[in-house]
Design a protein around this motif. Structure first.
Motif, PDB file in Angstrom:
ATOM      1  N   ILE A 252       0.846  -1.193   0.000  1.00 32.39           N
ATOM      2  CA  ILE A 252       0.000   0.000   0.000  1.00 32.39           C
ATOM      3  C   ILE A 252       0.880   1.241   0.000  1.00 32.39           C
ATOM      4  N   VAL A 253       0.531   2.210  -0.816  1.00 29.58           N
ATOM      5  CA  VAL A 253       1.186   3.515  -0.808  1.00 29.58           C
ATOM      6  C   VAL A 253       0.321   4.479  -0.013  1.00 29.58           C
ATOM      7  N   ASP A 254       0.893   5.053   1.022  1.00 28.74           N
ATOM      8  CA  ASP A 254       0.209   6.062   1.830  1.00 28.74           C
ATOM      9  C   ASP A 254       0.900   7.390   1.574  1.00 28.74           C
ATOM     10  N   ILE A 255       0.243   8.283   0.863  1.00 28.81           N
ATOM     11  CA  ILE A 255       0.888   9.547   0.504  1.00 28.81           C
ATOM     12  C   ILE A 255       1.005  10.493   1.685  1.00 28.81           C
ATOM     13  N   GLY A 256       0.484  10.094   2.847  1.00 30.12           N
ATOM     14  CA  GLY A 256       0.653  10.904   4.048  1.00 30.12           C
ATOM     15  C   GLY A 256       1.696  10.362   4.989  1.00 30.12           C
TER      16      GLY A 256
END
Length: 265
Positions: A252-256
């Protein structure tokens, strides 16, 4: 010259979070270990053309770097847009030279705008995301023979700067100049079809192209990186490293999330 930039918190990903005006997000990633990549990378999110391109490299390490970069790009843009990585709506902007649709890569997103740029070289990749037009480049540190061959093609002002340096300083300065130049030409959408002698991207920011900001980025001990963005110095510049696990099946990419640093020249 160091540009003053402010890093603020970034909202958590969910239904999509587009960069606000005045914000530039930089994501850096390293190629995963070769003994893990073939099994763990989520290549199913790539297009047929991307998978064919990844398989076409002579050196497997280059193919893994390419696949990693494009998986990372799709997952990042999917997080910003709130869409699945395989469904990111890529388009090509008109070419600045002939107006045909083979110019700068873009996403079909009407309002507000989302611009991106991707670069990868020898195990390293970088992605720039912004509401303003941007170009990013990452290059392995140049060899002396590369400096000797390419220096005559540079802008006269850049050549003059290099002439006054010793061998080590010349190599380091050339690497920074060339990376800025590639970033700027990518932002223009021309690439090297625009002669490298036309634009000054040397050490003096006052002589660089009007209407653009160039920032040097830290990319580790073996690479140079730079970004060009249209307009003045961004109010917020966020530089983060994307972990290899974010590229794997189920990742998963979490941009935060992630460490945030600020850099600039």
């Amino acid at each position: 010259m160091t540009a003053d930039v402010l890093v603020r918190s970034v909202p958590e990903s969910g239904s999509g979070t587009l960069p606000a005006d005045g914000r530039l997000d930089i994501w850096m990633l390293r190629r995963p270990r070769l003994d893990e990549a073939a099994e763990l990378l989520e290549t199913g999110e790539l297009s047929d053309a991307e998978r064919e391109r990844a398989a076409s490299f002579v050196r497997p390490s280059d193919g893994i770097t390419y696949a990693s970069a494009h998986i990372g790009l799709r997952r990042l843009l999917g997080a910003y847009l709130g869409t699945a990585p395989q469904d990111v709506p890529f388009v090509r902007e008109p070419c600045p030279g002939c107006a045909e649709p083979h110019g700068r890569p873009a996403v079909a997103h009407p309002d507000p705008p989302l611009h991106f740029s991707l670069a990868h070289s020898h195990g390293m990749a970088a992605v720039a995301v912004s509401s303003a037009v941007a170009g990013i480049d990452v290059e392995r540190l140049p060899r002396d023979e590369t400096v000797d061959v390419c220096t005559p093609a540079l802008h006269p002002g850049e050549r003059e700067e290099l002439e006054n340096l010793d061998v080590e300083g010349r190599r380091a300065a050339f690497g920074r100049i060339w990376t800025r130049k590639e970033a700027y030409l990518k932002a223009l959408g021309t690439g090297l079809s625009r002669g490298p002698e036309k634009d000054y991207l040397g050490a003096d920011p006052r002589r660089r192209p009007a209407g653009w900001t160039l920032l040097d980025l830290h990319a580790g001990p073996r690479h140079n990186a730079a970004v060009a963005i249209r307009g003045g110095v961004p109010e917020e510049v966020t530089v983060r490293w994307l972990p290899a696990e974010a590229l794997y099946v189920g990742g998963i990419v979490d941009i935060g999330a992630g460490d945030r640093t600020t850099q600039g020249t």
